[in-house]
Scaffold this motif. Structure first.
Motif, PDB file in Angstrom:
ATOM      1  N   UNK A  72       7.924  17.507 -18.526  1.00 13.75           N
ATOM      2  CA  UNK A  72       7.972  17.904 -17.125  1.00 13.75           C
ATOM      3  C   UNK A  72       9.391  18.124 -16.633  1.00 13.75           C
ATOM      4  N   UNK A  73      10.401  17.776 -17.444  1.00 11.79           N
ATOM      5  CA  UNK A  73      11.791  18.080 -17.090  1.00 11.79           C
ATOM      6  C   UNK A  73      12.317  19.273 -17.885  1.00 11.79           C
ATOM      7  N   UNK A  74      11.425  19.942 -18.618  1.00 10.40           N
ATOM      8  CA  UNK A  74      11.806  21.113 -19.382  1.00 10.40           C
ATOM      9  C   UNK A  74      12.366  22.205 -18.483  1.00 10.40           C
ATOM     10  N   UNK A  75      13.420  22.869 -18.950  1.00 13.63           N
ATOM     11  CA  UNK A  75      14.068  23.900 -18.156  1.00 13.63           C
ATOM     12  C   UNK A  75      15.245  23.387 -17.353  1.00 13.63           C
ATOM     13  N   UNK A  76      15.446  22.079 -17.326  1.00 11.85           N
ATOM     14  CA  UNK A  76      16.587  21.496 -16.625  1.00 11.85           C
ATOM     15  C   UNK A  76      17.730  21.292 -17.611  1.00 11.85           C
ATOM     16  N   UNK A 184       5.152  22.329  -5.341  1.00 15.93           N
ATOM     17  CA  UNK A 184       5.741  21.906  -4.075  1.00 15.93           C
ATOM     18  C   UNK A 184       7.207  22.315  -3.990  1.00 15.93           C
ATOM     19  N   UNK A 185       7.960  22.057  -5.064  1.00 17.84           N
ATOM     20  CA  UNK A 185       9.384  22.372  -5.052  1.00 17.84           C
ATOM     21  C   UNK A 185       9.631  23.877  -5.012  1.00 17.84           C
ATOM     22  N   UNK A 186       8.778  24.644  -5.652  1.00 14.94           N
ATOM     23  CA  UNK A 186       8.924  26.098  -5.580  1.00 14.94           C
ATOM     24  C   UNK A 186       8.799  26.574  -4.128  1.00 14.94           C
ATOM     25  N   UNK A 202      19.573  23.438  -0.886  1.00 16.40           N
ATOM     26  CA  UNK A 202      20.106  24.646  -0.249  1.00 16.40           C
ATOM     27  C   UNK A 202      21.373  25.111  -0.964  1.00 16.40           C
ATOM     28  N   UNK A 203      22.222  24.152  -1.367  1.00 20.28           N
ATOM     29  CA  UNK A 203      23.448  24.507  -2.083  1.00 20.28           C
ATOM     30  C   UNK A 203      23.133  25.162  -3.419  1.00 20.28           C
ATOM     31  N   UNK A 204      22.110  24.677  -4.096  1.00 21.77           N
ATOM     32  CA  UNK A 204      21.722  25.288  -5.370  1.00 21.77           C
ATOM     33  C   UNK A 204      21.132  26.679  -5.159  1.00 21.77           C
ATOM     34  N   UNK A 205      20.386  26.839  -4.083  1.00 25.88           N
ATOM     35  CA  UNK A 205      19.803  28.154  -3.783  1.00 25.88           C
ATOM     36  C   UNK A 205      20.889  29.198  -3.548  1.00 25.88           C
ATOM     37  N   UNK A 206      22.041  28.760  -3.102  1.00 27.62           N
ATOM     38  CA  UNK A 206      23.137  29.696  -2.873  1.00 27.62           C
ATOM     39  C   UNK A 206      23.623  30.321  -4.175  1.00 27.62           C
ATOM     40  N   UNK A 207      23.234  29.726  -5.309  1.00 32.22           N
ATOM     41  CA  UNK A 207      23.630  30.245  -6.613  1.00 32.22           C
ATOM     42  C   UNK A 207      22.427  30.790  -7.373  1.00 32.22           C
ATOM     43  N   UNK A 212      17.519  30.978 -12.764  1.00 31.72           N
ATOM     44  CA  UNK A 212      16.178  31.536 -12.658  1.00 31.72           C
ATOM     45  C   UNK A 212      15.332  30.650 -11.755  1.00 31.72           C
ATOM     46  N   UNK A 213      14.209  31.177 -11.290  1.00 35.49           N
ATOM     47  CA  UNK A 213      13.313  30.374 -10.460  1.00 35.49           C
ATOM     48  C   UNK A 213      12.870  29.121 -11.215  1.00 35.49           C
ATOM     49  N   UNK A 214      12.540  29.285 -12.496  1.00 37.81           N
ATOM     50  CA  UNK A 214      12.103  28.127 -13.286  1.00 37.81           C
ATOM     51  C   UNK A 214      13.221  27.089 -13.406  1.00 37.81           C
TER      52      UNK A 214
END
Length: 391
Positions: A72-76, A184-186, A202-207, A212-214
């Motif tokens: 469940x932490x895959x992609x991080x 939920x997080x999406x 929000x800071x991460x969304x700025x990048x 990627x969305x995932x």
């Protein structure tokens, strides 16, 4: 096969003896955790530390099963190798700055005070449920920008994610919780893009042109879940250590500067994982003279390493005067935990406030009756305590 055991509830309660015996027999073992689940277990401090930087070991499970679907932490960044890991870690580091962490100090103190206001009049409580767990949950939700009304649901999903998958029904529950949390997080991240706030998501969304969305969702899951589960475990375990060592408790009450080494000793002796950190062999590798073939799972057993007498004198003793404490509970090398400064800050503030407000705090049950949760992430299931009620 050197030894076989299952990651059962009994092992979760008392793992130290088994791990100590394995380490004494040698630094590397082929072990069976569950039926059809064999891993190589590295147990000595020197070899675990070195293995964190071994280029033949990967954080990506594609070298074993090629799917990543069970994680469940895959992609991080937790499950990525360079260059992806480097990119993801740099972006999170830029958002989770020392200044942002230090800026949380007043909020952490306020949350601790509010929780203790509710606890103090009671005379007894389950400190895990009423203090150790809600404090870091509220802190990480505030840091990430999770609305207050969603905290309980997020924590419930997290509890399920780390439950031991003992049967098919439990596995199904984990997969359902993972899907729900990611969904939920999406949605939350989409809302942050439309209306950014002064928060980490929000800071991460700025990048998001570099994520990627995932990756954004996976990073959110990692920060949210790891950001409160492990700190809750640290606060509770450190409290338990003090309550079961009256002499230490007295010293720490009288000299709060000793809280820092007490927290480090708790991290060393009661780290956040039961067995350690998993890696996968990209090619044949040699660890402590043992050849491990490509395509194998390797467990870097930080709990055994942290009690290795070859590195720590009197490893089973809480030593507040230990001259150095280079434990591996936060990992090592490029995967050293970015949340370590926040975890230490929260634990220091939480324990300081607890000792101030509940001066005669004591266990409400014999120490042997305190139970650990059956999970790969090690934290107490409950921590029953008693104290003189106060306003």
């Amino acid at each position: 096969m050197d030894i076989q055991y299952e990651l059962s509830a009994d092992f979760t309660q008392w793992p130290d003896g088994i791990l100590d015996r394995l380490r004494e027999r040698g630094p590397v073992h082929r072990v069976r955790l569950l039926p059809d689940d064999d891993v190589w277990l590295v147990t000595s401090y020197q070899d675990v530390r070195a293995a964190f930087s071994e280029p033949g070991l990967s954080s990506e499970d594609r070298y074993v099963n090629g799917t990543g679907e069970g994680d469940h932490l895959g992609g991080s960044m937790l499950t990525a190798d360079p260059p992806n890991h480097t990119r993801l870690r740099r972006l999170v580091s830029a958002a989770l700055t020392p200044r942002r962490v230090e800026g949380l100090r007043p909020a952490i103190a306020r949350i601790a005070g509010e929780l203790l206001d509710s606890i103090a009049p009671l005379g007894s409580t389950d400190l895990m449920a009423s203090y150790a767990l809600p404090l870091p949950t509220r802190v990480i939700c505030a840091l990430l920008g999770v609305p207050d009304e969603d905290r309980d649901q997020v924590r419930a999903w997290s509890d399920v994610l780390f439950a031991a998958p003992v049967d098919a029904a439990a596995v199904a529950d984990v997969l359902t919780a993972r899907s729900a949390l990611r969904g939920y997080l999406a949605e939350l991240l989409a809302a942050k893009r439309r209306a950014p706030g002064d928060d980490l998501l929000s800071a991460l969304c700025a990048h998001d042109d570099r994520l990627t969305d995932d990756e954004l969702v996976a990073t959110g899951v990692l920060l949210l879940v790891a950001g409160h589960e492990t700190t809750a475990g640290l606060v509770a375990a450190a409290t338990l250590r003090l309550l079961t060592h009256p002499g230490l408790l007295t010293r720490v009450r009288e000299d709060r500067a000793l809280l820092a080494p007490a927290i480090e000793e708790s991290l060393r002796m009661d780290g956040a994982v039961v067995l350690g950190v998993v890696r996968y062999t990209k090619r044949d590798v040699t660890v402590a003279g043992v050849r491990i073939p490509a395509g194998e799972a390797v467990m870097l057993c930080t709990p055994a390493a942290n009690r290795d007498p070859a590195r720590f004198a009197h490893p089973d003793t809480v030593d507040l005067a230990r001259p150095e404490n280079p434990h591996l509970s936060f990992g090592h090398g490029i995967h050293f935990c970015l949340g370590a400064p926040l975890a230490r800050l929260e634990a220091r503030i939480a324990l300081d406030a607890l000792l101030d407000r509940l001066p005669d705090l004591a266990l409400a049950v014999p120490p042997a009756e305190v139970r650990w949760r059956s999970s790969a992430v090690r934290r107490l299931a409950t921590l029953p305590v008693r104290f003189t009620p106060s306003s």
